[in-house]
Design a protein around this motif. Sequence first.
Motif, PDB file in Angstrom:
ATOM      1  N   CYS B  93     -36.285 -35.823  26.930  1.00 20.78           N
ATOM      2  CA  CYS B  93     -37.321 -34.919  27.409  1.00 20.78           C
ATOM      3  C   CYS B  93     -37.728 -33.925  26.325  1.00 20.78           C
ATOM      4  O   CYS B  93     -36.980 -33.668  25.395  1.00 20.78           O
ATOM      5  CB  CYS B  93     -36.819 -34.157  28.640  1.00 20.78           C
ATOM      6  SG  CYS B  93     -36.593 -35.243  30.058  1.00 20.78           S
ATOM      7  N   PHE B  94     -38.891 -33.363  26.512  1.00 14.87           N
ATOM      8  CA  PHE B  94     -39.439 -32.376  25.582  1.00 14.87           C
ATOM      9  C   PHE B  94     -39.003 -30.991  26.030  1.00 14.87           C
ATOM     10  O   PHE B  94     -39.231 -30.607  27.184  1.00 14.87           O
ATOM     11  CB  PHE B  94     -40.965 -32.486  25.591  1.00 14.87           C
ATOM     12  CG  PHE B  94     -41.667 -31.437  24.785  1.00 14.87           C
ATOM     13  CD1 PHE B  94     -41.760 -31.553  23.406  1.00 14.87           C
ATOM     14  CD2 PHE B  94     -42.255 -30.345  25.405  1.00 14.87           C
ATOM     15  CE1 PHE B  94     -42.428 -30.590  22.662  1.00 14.87           C
ATOM     16  CE2 PHE B  94     -42.922 -29.380  24.661  1.00 14.87           C
ATOM     17  CZ  PHE B  94     -43.007 -29.502  23.287  1.00 14.87           C
ATOM     18  N   GLY B  96     -39.568 -28.233  23.830  1.00 16.30           N
ATOM     19  CA  GLY B  96     -40.108 -27.376  22.779  1.00 16.30           C
ATOM     20  C   GLY B  96     -41.099 -26.338  23.270  1.00 16.30           C
ATOM     21  O   GLY B  96     -41.332 -26.183  24.467  1.00 16.30           O
ATOM     22  N   ASN B  97     -41.686 -25.628  22.300  1.00 14.94           N
ATOM     23  CA  ASN B  97     -42.687 -24.602  22.605  1.00 14.94           C
ATOM     24  C   ASN B  97     -44.097 -25.145  22.326  1.00 14.94           C
ATOM     25  O   ASN B  97     -44.263 -26.335  22.065  1.00 14.94           O
ATOM     26  CB  ASN B  97     -42.411 -23.330  21.791  1.00 14.94           C
ATOM     27  CG  ASN B  97     -42.404 -23.620  20.281  1.00 14.94           C
ATOM     28  OD1 ASN B  97     -43.041 -24.594  19.833  1.00 14.94           O
ATOM     29  ND2 ASN B  97     -41.698 -22.825  19.524  1.00 14.94           N
ATOM     30  N   GLU B  98     -45.078 -24.257  22.352  1.00 13.32           N
ATOM     31  CA  GLU B  98     -46.458 -24.725  22.198  1.00 13.32           C
ATOM     32  C   GLU B  98     -46.730 -25.288  20.804  1.00 13.32           C
ATOM     33  O   GLU B  98     -47.512 -26.221  20.653  1.00 13.32           O
ATOM     34  CB  GLU B  98     -47.424 -23.598  22.562  1.00 13.32           C
ATOM     35  CG  GLU B  98     -47.396 -23.359  24.075  1.00 13.32           C
ATOM     36  CD  GLU B  98     -48.271 -22.209  24.516  1.00 13.32           C
ATOM     37  OE1 GLU B  98     -49.493 -22.400  24.581  1.00 13.32           O
ATOM     38  OE2 GLU B  98     -47.723 -21.123  24.792  1.00 13.32           O
ATOM     39  N   HIS B 101     -45.447 -28.694  20.810  1.00 12.78           N
ATOM     40  CA  HIS B 101     -46.358 -29.540  21.586  1.00 12.78           C
ATOM     41  C   HIS B 101     -47.545 -29.967  20.727  1.00 12.78           C
ATOM     42  O   HIS B 101     -47.937 -31.141  20.737  1.00 12.78           O
ATOM     43  CB  HIS B 101     -46.832 -28.777  22.840  1.00 12.78           C
ATOM     44  CG  HIS B 101     -47.677 -29.593  23.757  1.00 12.78           C
ATOM     45  ND1 HIS B 101     -48.717 -29.067  24.482  1.00 12.78           N
ATOM     46  CD2 HIS B 101     -47.663 -30.919  24.058  1.00 12.78           C
ATOM     47  CE1 HIS B 101     -49.283 -30.030  25.193  1.00 12.78           C
ATOM     48  NE2 HIS B 101     -48.664 -31.160  24.953  1.00 12.78           N
ATOM     49  N   ARG B 102     -48.081 -29.019  19.960  1.00 17.17           N
ATOM     50  CA  ARG B 102     -49.201 -29.388  19.073  1.00 17.17           C
ATOM     51  C   ARG B 102     -48.755 -30.434  18.060  1.00 17.17           C
ATOM     52  O   ARG B 102     -49.485 -31.365  17.744  1.00 17.17           O
ATOM     53  CB  ARG B 102     -49.736 -28.133  18.356  1.00 17.17           C
ATOM     54  CG  ARG B 102     -50.607 -27.260  19.267  1.00 17.17           C
ATOM     55  CD  ARG B 102     -51.346 -26.172  18.491  1.00 17.17           C
ATOM     56  NE  ARG B 102     -50.437 -25.205  17.862  1.00 17.17           N
ATOM     57  CZ  ARG B 102     -49.953 -24.113  18.488  1.00 17.17           C
ATOM     58  NH1 ARG B 102     -50.301 -23.851  19.742  1.00 17.17           N
ATOM     59  NH2 ARG B 102     -49.142 -23.290  17.860  1.00 17.17           N
ATOM     60  N   MET B 104     -46.355 -32.647  18.508  1.00 15.12           N
ATOM     61  CA  MET B 104     -46.231 -33.916  19.248  1.00 15.12           C
ATOM     62  C   MET B 104     -47.587 -34.604  19.351  1.00 15.12           C
ATOM     63  O   MET B 104     -47.726 -35.794  19.025  1.00 15.12           O
ATOM     64  CB  MET B 104     -45.681 -33.649  20.658  1.00 15.12           C
ATOM     65  CG  MET B 104     -45.685 -34.893  21.554  1.00 15.12           C
ATOM     66  SD  MET B 104     -45.664 -34.488  23.329  1.00 15.12           S
ATOM     67  CE  MET B 104     -43.921 -34.363  23.636  1.00 15.12           C
ATOM     68  N   TRP B 114     -42.637 -39.336  17.128  1.00 17.25           N
ATOM     69  CA  TRP B 114     -42.434 -37.964  17.613  1.00 17.25           C
ATOM     70  C   TRP B 114     -41.117 -37.857  18.382  1.00 17.25           C
ATOM     71  O   TRP B 114     -40.879 -36.904  19.121  1.00 17.25           O
ATOM     72  CB  TRP B 114     -43.609 -37.520  18.490  1.00 17.25           C
ATOM     73  CG  TRP B 114     -44.043 -38.554  19.496  1.00 17.25           C
ATOM     74  CD1 TRP B 114     -44.808 -39.667  19.231  1.00 17.25           C
ATOM     75  CD2 TRP B 114     -43.733 -38.620  20.891  1.00 17.25           C
ATOM     76  NE1 TRP B 114     -44.990 -40.407  20.378  1.00 17.25           N
ATOM     77  CE2 TRP B 114     -44.347 -39.789  21.410  1.00 17.25           C
ATOM     78  CE3 TRP B 114     -43.000 -37.804  21.758  1.00 17.25           C
ATOM     79  CZ2 TRP B 114     -44.227 -40.165  22.762  1.00 17.25           C
ATOM     80  CZ3 TRP B 114     -42.898 -38.175  23.091  1.00 17.25           C
ATOM     81  CH2 TRP B 114     -43.504 -39.345  23.580  1.00 17.25           C
ATOM     82  N   ASP B 115     -40.231 -38.824  18.147  1.00 15.36           N
ATOM     83  CA  ASP B 115     -38.985 -38.868  18.901  1.00 15.36           C
ATOM     84  C   ASP B 115     -38.074 -37.682  18.584  1.00 15.36           C
ATOM     85  O   ASP B 115     -37.250 -37.289  19.409  1.00 15.36           O
ATOM     86  CB  ASP B 115     -38.262 -40.181  18.628  1.00 15.36           C
ATOM     87  CG  ASP B 115     -37.133 -40.429  19.615  1.00 15.36           C
ATOM     88  OD1 ASP B 115     -37.402 -40.338  20.820  1.00 15.36           O
ATOM     89  OD2 ASP B 115     -35.996 -40.670  19.180  1.00 15.36           O
ATOM     90  N   GLN B 118     -38.093 -34.988  21.130  1.00 13.69           N
ATOM     91  CA  GLN B 118     -37.509 -35.259  22.449  1.00 13.69           C
ATOM     92  C   GLN B 118     -35.994 -35.030  22.393  1.00 13.69           C
ATOM     93  O   GLN B 118     -35.331 -35.445  21.435  1.00 13.69           O
ATOM     94  CB  GLN B 118     -37.774 -36.717  22.859  1.00 13.69           C
ATOM     95  CG  GLN B 118     -39.250 -37.085  23.046  1.00 13.69           C
ATOM     96  CD  GLN B 118     -39.828 -36.495  24.322  1.00 13.69           C
ATOM     97  OE1 GLN B 118     -40.449 -35.439  24.301  1.00 13.69           O
ATOM     98  NE2 GLN B 118     -39.635 -37.159  25.442  1.00 13.69           N
TER      99      GLN B 118
END
Lengths: 311, 311
Positions: B93-94, B96-98, B101-102, B104, B114-115, B118
């Motif tokens: 699962c993710f 992280g922060n924003e 996310h960018r 990813m 982008w593993d 996760q």
Amino acid sequence: MSRVELAFPVSSAAAFRAELIAAGLLIPTGVDGLYGRGAAYETVADALEAAITRLAAADAPERMRFPPVMSRQEFIASGYLKGFPHLAGTVNCFCGNEADHRRMLACIEAGEDWDDLQQPSEVVVTPAACYPVYPVVAAQGPLAEAGRLVDVSSYCFRHEPSVDPCRMQMFRMRELVRIGSEAQVLAFRDGWMARASRWLETLGLPSATAPASDPFFGRGGKIMAAGQMEQLLKFELLVPVGSTSEPTACISCNYHMTHFSEIWPLRDAAGGMVRSGCVAFGIERLTLALFRHHGFDARLWPAGVRAELFV
Amino acid sequence: MSRVELAFPVSSAAAFRAELIAAGLLIPTGVDGLYGRGAAYETVADALEAAITRLAAADAPERMRFPPVMSRQEFIASGYLKGFPHLAGTVNCFCGNEADHRRMLACIEAGEDWDDLQQPSEVVVTPAACYPVYPVVAAQGPLAEAGRLVDVSSYCFRHEPSVDPCRMQMFRMRELVRIGSEAQVLAFRDGWMARASRWLETLGLPSATAPASDPFFGRGGKIMAAGQMEQLLKFELLVPVGSTSEPTACISCNYHMTHFSEIWPLRDAAGGMVRSGCVAFGIERLTLALFRHHGFDARLWPAGVRAELFV
């Protein structure tokens, strides 16, 4: 929205969970939001699925079923990770040799991380029952004028560990998915808002219908959620279950506009983008609501409720 | 083992799959071993589940149901990764922060991995329906003299992408799990070998029963598999489905000795380790076998088969 009144005292989520476990309805697994269920619980969940089948029968939906994992490629294409990266679950697998395997077991033995030995697989855990439907319908060519109505049901995963039994990480979602013209999809969605509300009444569950938004991630997500509310794309049927002071969304009625036809070639005969919408029933939340309102012994439920569920 | 004869020509796995897809029984998802299913398929799968319920009813099993993901901690404790690391699926699962996310979304856009964004979650995809049962029963304290008999059913994940429709990555497994003394568990397993064989006959499916082993990983695994065969711990009921020249294991009857009571405190009243065993029905394989032997239209199946399934 009109407020729905609680007919019973609000207890904490943890207290409600403890009651459900003590009664053998939920079985703890050591992970918050992940439960086994006993026979009495499953009897009600099965009865709800069957009742929804009967409720929808007049519309003769096409039944499709998908496993609770879906194609990673289609999942990425769906855009779910743009809005809800924090809720998704990707599935990783071991593709190593015997030396890698020995290293994995040594890491486990030592309590060390072994995630670098796992590789992303071709699948992810399904986030919503309807997600696998759109690429399938798109692959079947242009829609006839009547559009499509698909009945799906699946376990869905949302990574939000919580002590609230109404917020499970893995739960069953039954959905009716309408694909067609704007008028067809809006008539479907609005018709089901009324039909589902009357159905909850038959089940002896007080409810209110309210505009809602999805739990988009981050600050950008707040803007998307506001837009969704403003455009009245999503309505929730809220039932007080009492694990929080707020009522719980047990059914949602959604209009996706062209979201999925921008991703997959969902087209009408003239090549125009079709619309989609869905009505989604949270089987676990409805089951918990019934136990909360009518007691833990379904044999003692009001005759009208029993007649609707156990025909 | 006695050979089971094919009553129809062997076609390739790919040809059988193409027929099933053309008939709308299986729905392709773009991932080998992962299928949606149409209404006609699901009607048979549901009927099989109900028929197994009736078959087992005399023994009054306790019904438990678990979601298709289970606790990672219990999964690791089970020892599954020692034997079958190559089949397991962990859920990431993710967290992280924003900014993460960018990153990813940029990786996805660029087709990059982008593993690393996760993180391992608390859950893995369930490998066999009975795995969540043992820690639950162990947590309920010492067993009464009668032991336990638990009825479970779950989607199970095995990472073995294949064009053979009999080898799905995600499939339903119904199980009866017996926990008790050696005599109780062996009587259960051997009784079910006979009962399941007669049941297959009722379903019009030719079968042979043969000692078998699990698909252990690597060279060390070959030794474990040989030991399992030698000790006659596992028997499979093989039915020719014709997607390969070998018959397909549709039901297995297993004796685990003290495997699970060495991991979890499954004890009798005197504190002794109890035994366990299970009979596992492969719902997809049985469904496919029925379609293969009796044709793709269940309304035209032999009366005896229909009577057993559609009461």
